[in-house]
Design a protein around this motif. Structure first.
Motif, PDB file in Angstrom:
ATOM      1  N   GLN A   1       0.802  -1.217   0.000  1.00  0.00           N
ATOM      2  CA  GLN A   1       0.000   0.000   0.000  1.00  0.00           C
ATOM      3  C   GLN A   1       0.837   1.270   0.000  1.00  0.00           C
ATOM      4  O   GLN A   1       0.289   2.365   0.021  1.00  0.00           O
ATOM      5  CB  GLN A   1      -0.925   0.008   1.227  1.00  0.00           C
ATOM      6  CG  GLN A   1      -1.894  -1.149   1.243  1.00  0.00           C
ATOM      7  CD  GLN A   1      -2.678  -1.213   2.549  1.00  0.00           C
ATOM      8  OE1 GLN A   1      -2.456  -0.440   3.469  1.00  0.00           O
ATOM      9  NE2 GLN A   1      -3.600  -2.147   2.614  1.00  0.00           N
ATOM     10  N   THR A   2       2.158   1.123  -0.009  1.00  0.00           N
ATOM     11  CA  THR A   2       3.035   2.291   0.070  1.00  0.00           C
ATOM     12  C   THR A   2       4.313   2.024  -0.715  1.00  0.00           C
ATOM     13  O   THR A   2       4.569   0.906  -1.128  1.00  0.00           O
ATOM     14  CB  THR A   2       3.358   2.622   1.547  1.00  0.00           C
ATOM     15  OG1 THR A   2       4.159   3.784   1.605  1.00  0.00           O
ATOM     16  CG2 THR A   2       4.060   1.496   2.244  1.00  0.00           C
ATOM     17  N   SER A   3       5.121   3.033  -0.873  1.00  0.00           N
ATOM     18  CA  SER A   3       6.397   2.864  -1.573  1.00  0.00           C
ATOM     19  C   SER A   3       7.566   2.775  -0.595  1.00  0.00           C
ATOM     20  O   SER A   3       8.715   2.956  -0.978  1.00  0.00           O
ATOM     21  CB  SER A   3       6.612   4.033  -2.539  1.00  0.00           C
ATOM     22  OG  SER A   3       6.667   5.242  -1.821  1.00  0.00           O
ATOM     23  N   SER A   4       7.292   2.458   0.643  1.00  0.00           N
ATOM     24  CA  SER A   4       8.316   2.424   1.687  1.00  0.00           C
ATOM     25  C   SER A   4       9.292   1.262   1.495  1.00  0.00           C
ATOM     26  O   SER A   4       8.904   0.089   1.526  1.00  0.00           O
ATOM     27  CB  SER A   4       7.644   2.298   3.057  1.00  0.00           C
ATOM     28  OG  SER A   4       8.602   2.009   4.046  1.00  0.00           O
ATOM     29  N   GLU A   5      10.556   1.606   1.342  1.00  0.00           N
ATOM     30  CA  GLU A   5      11.609   0.577   1.246  1.00  0.00           C
ATOM     31  C   GLU A   5      11.722  -0.173   2.574  1.00  0.00           C
ATOM     32  O   GLU A   5      11.976  -1.368   2.609  1.00  0.00           O
ATOM     33  CB  GLU A   5      12.943   1.231   0.865  1.00  0.00           C
ATOM     34  CG  GLU A   5      14.068   0.260   0.696  1.00  0.00           C
ATOM     35  CD  GLU A   5      13.882  -0.705  -0.469  1.00  0.00           C
ATOM     36  OE1 GLU A   5      14.528  -1.765  -0.459  1.00  0.00           O
ATOM     37  OE2 GLU A   5      13.094  -0.417  -1.388  1.00  0.00           O
ATOM     38  N   TYR A   6      11.545   0.543   3.668  1.00  0.00           N
ATOM     39  CA  TYR A   6      11.621  -0.070   4.996  1.00  0.00           C
ATOM     40  C   TYR A   6      10.617  -1.222   5.111  1.00  0.00           C
ATOM     41  O   TYR A   6      10.956  -2.312   5.563  1.00  0.00           O
ATOM     42  CB  TYR A   6      11.348   0.992   6.073  1.00  0.00           C
ATOM     43  CG  TYR A   6      11.610   0.520   7.472  1.00  0.00           C
ATOM     44  CD1 TYR A   6      12.870   0.648   8.038  1.00  0.00           C
ATOM     45  CD2 TYR A   6      10.605  -0.050   8.239  1.00  0.00           C
ATOM     46  CE1 TYR A   6      13.122   0.207   9.325  1.00  0.00           C
ATOM     47  CE2 TYR A   6      10.848  -0.487   9.522  1.00  0.00           C
ATOM     48  CZ  TYR A   6      12.107  -0.358  10.066  1.00  0.00           C
ATOM     49  OH  TYR A   6      12.352  -0.801  11.345  1.00  0.00           O
ATOM     50  N   LEU A   7       9.388  -0.977   4.681  1.00  0.00           N
ATOM     51  CA  LEU A   7       8.356  -2.010   4.783  1.00  0.00           C
ATOM     52  C   LEU A   7       8.573  -3.146   3.784  1.00  0.00           C
ATOM     53  O   LEU A   7       8.033  -4.228   3.963  1.00  0.00           O
ATOM     54  CB  LEU A   7       6.972  -1.398   4.586  1.00  0.00           C
ATOM     55  CG  LEU A   7       6.512  -0.452   5.689  1.00  0.00           C
ATOM     56  CD1 LEU A   7       5.144   0.131   5.353  1.00  0.00           C
ATOM     57  CD2 LEU A   7       6.480  -1.153   7.041  1.00  0.00           C
ATOM     58  N   ARG A   8       9.359  -2.921   2.772  1.00  0.00           N
ATOM     59  CA  ARG A   8       9.675  -3.996   1.821  1.00  0.00           C
ATOM     60  C   ARG A   8      10.753  -4.939   2.378  1.00  0.00           C
ATOM     61  O   ARG A   8      10.763  -6.118   2.064  1.00  0.00           O
ATOM     62  CB  ARG A   8      10.128  -3.419   0.486  1.00  0.00           C
ATOM     63  CG  ARG A   8       9.031  -2.720  -0.261  1.00  0.00           C
ATOM     64  CD  ARG A   8       9.390  -2.408  -1.681  1.00  0.00           C
ATOM     65  NE  ARG A   8       8.586  -1.399  -2.337  1.00  0.00           N
ATOM     66  CZ  ARG A   8       7.273  -1.308  -2.358  1.00  0.00           C
ATOM     67  NH1 ARG A   8       6.565  -2.162  -1.698  1.00  0.00           N
ATOM     68  NH2 ARG A   8       6.650  -0.348  -3.011  1.00  0.00           N
ATOM     69  N   VAL A   9      11.650  -4.399   3.193  1.00  0.00           N
ATOM     70  CA  VAL A   9      12.741  -5.196   3.758  1.00  0.00           C
ATOM     71  C   VAL A   9      12.320  -5.863   5.070  1.00  0.00           C
ATOM     72  O   VAL A   9      12.739  -6.981   5.377  1.00  0.00           O
ATOM     73  CB  VAL A   9      13.998  -4.312   3.977  1.00  0.00           C
ATOM     74  CG1 VAL A   9      15.128  -5.090   4.624  1.00  0.00           C
ATOM     75  CG2 VAL A   9      14.456  -3.709   2.652  1.00  0.00           C
ATOM     76  N   LEU A  10      11.484  -5.194   5.843  1.00  0.00           N
ATOM     77  CA  LEU A  10      11.097  -5.670   7.173  1.00  0.00           C
ATOM     78  C   LEU A  10      10.579  -7.109   7.208  1.00  0.00           C
ATOM     79  O   LEU A  10      11.007  -7.888   8.074  1.00  0.00           O
ATOM     80  CB  LEU A  10      10.071  -4.715   7.796  1.00  0.00           C
ATOM     81  CG  LEU A  10       9.554  -5.101   9.180  1.00  0.00           C
ATOM     82  CD1 LEU A  10      10.693  -5.178  10.198  1.00  0.00           C
ATOM     83  CD2 LEU A  10       8.485  -4.116   9.627  1.00  0.00           C
ATOM     84  N   PRO A  11       9.677  -7.539   6.317  1.00  0.00           N
ATOM     85  CA  PRO A  11       9.179  -8.918   6.411  1.00  0.00           C
ATOM     86  C   PRO A  11      10.285  -9.970   6.329  1.00  0.00           C
ATOM     87  O   PRO A  11      10.223 -10.988   7.022  1.00  0.00           O
ATOM     88  CB  PRO A  11       8.222  -9.035   5.222  1.00  0.00           C
ATOM     89  CG  PRO A  11       7.796  -7.634   4.938  1.00  0.00           C
ATOM     90  CD  PRO A  11       8.987  -6.790   5.263  1.00  0.00           C
ATOM     91  N   ASP A  12      11.300  -9.721   5.511  1.00  0.00           N
ATOM     92  CA  ASP A  12      12.405 -10.673   5.411  1.00  0.00           C
ATOM     93  C   ASP A  12      13.149 -10.786   6.735  1.00  0.00           C
ATOM     94  O   ASP A  12      13.507 -11.883   7.164  1.00  0.00           O
ATOM     95  CB  ASP A  12      13.371 -10.257   4.299  1.00  0.00           C
ATOM     96  CG  ASP A  12      12.732 -10.320   2.927  1.00  0.00           C
ATOM     97  OD1 ASP A  12      11.777 -11.104   2.738  1.00  0.00           O
ATOM     98  OD2 ASP A  12      13.191  -9.576   2.039  1.00  0.00           O
ATOM     99  N   VAL A  13      13.367  -9.654   7.398  1.00  0.00           N
ATOM    100  CA  VAL A  13      14.042  -9.659   8.698  1.00  0.00           C
ATOM    101  C   VAL A  13      13.191 -10.409   9.729  1.00  0.00           C
ATOM    102  O   VAL A  13      13.706 -11.235  10.487  1.00  0.00           O
ATOM    103  CB  VAL A  13      14.333  -8.220   9.177  1.00  0.00           C
ATOM    104  CG1 VAL A  13      14.878  -8.205  10.602  1.00  0.00           C
ATOM    105  CG2 VAL A  13      15.292  -7.534   8.226  1.00  0.00           C
ATOM    106  N   LEU A  14      11.904 -10.136   9.750  1.00  0.00           N
ATOM    107  CA  LEU A  14      11.022 -10.809  10.709  1.00  0.00           C
ATOM    108  C   LEU A  14      11.014 -12.317  10.491  1.00  0.00           C
ATOM    109  O   LEU A  14      11.033 -13.095  11.451  1.00  0.00           O
ATOM    110  CB  LEU A  14       9.608 -10.238  10.610  1.00  0.00           C
ATOM    111  CG  LEU A  14       9.465  -8.763  11.009  1.00  0.00           C
ATOM    112  CD1 LEU A  14       8.047  -8.275  10.738  1.00  0.00           C
ATOM    113  CD2 LEU A  14       9.863  -8.534  12.452  1.00  0.00           C
TER     114      LEU A  14
END
Length: 126
Positions: free
Chosen positions: A93-106
């Motif tokens: 729902q957004t263009s946030s790079e942070y939210l694109r990387v976060l699931p992999d870390v979790l």
């Protein structure tokens, strides 16, 4: 549901995972920092992905096929899998790079946590 709502929901799932008390101290610390970054993100900030990328380099493994959705031994890992799924929804729902990387870390943290928890289960338990 807005991206901000999804970020808040993911943050709550991360908090629930921390509260289980079964996470390694290093992961608890990292997740606590991530929670504050998510609060900043929800308020319109753009947290750096440096911490996330460092964690992936340090702990990165490719979880086995199906790991993100299959059950396991650890409630904390299950909650982190949920947080990863919610984060992916927010990222769409957004263009946030942070939210694109976060699931992999979790998912990496969930995988390590699951490995530790399964090693503590006595052999032969049903």
């Amino acid at each position: 549901m807005s991206a901000r709502d999804a970020v808040d929901e993911a943050n709550a799932a991360i908090g629930a995972a921390i509260s289980t008390g079964s996470l390694h101290r290093e992961f608890r610390s990292l997740l606590s920092e991530i929670q504050y970054e998510l609060l900043d993100h929800a308020d319109g900030g753009a947290p750096s992905t440096d911490r996330l990328r460092f964690a992936l380099r340090r702990h990165g493994v490719e979880p086995p096929h199906g790991f993100p959705v299959l059950g396991g031994y650890s409630a904390a890992a299950g909650l982190l899998k949920l947080a990863a799924a919610i984060s992916r929804r927010a990222a769409r729902q957004t263009s946030s790079e942070y939210l694109r990387v976060l699931p992999d870390v979790l998912l990496v943290i969930a995988f390590h946590t699951e490995q530790e928890e399964s090693a503590r289960v006595p052999f032969g338990i049903c």
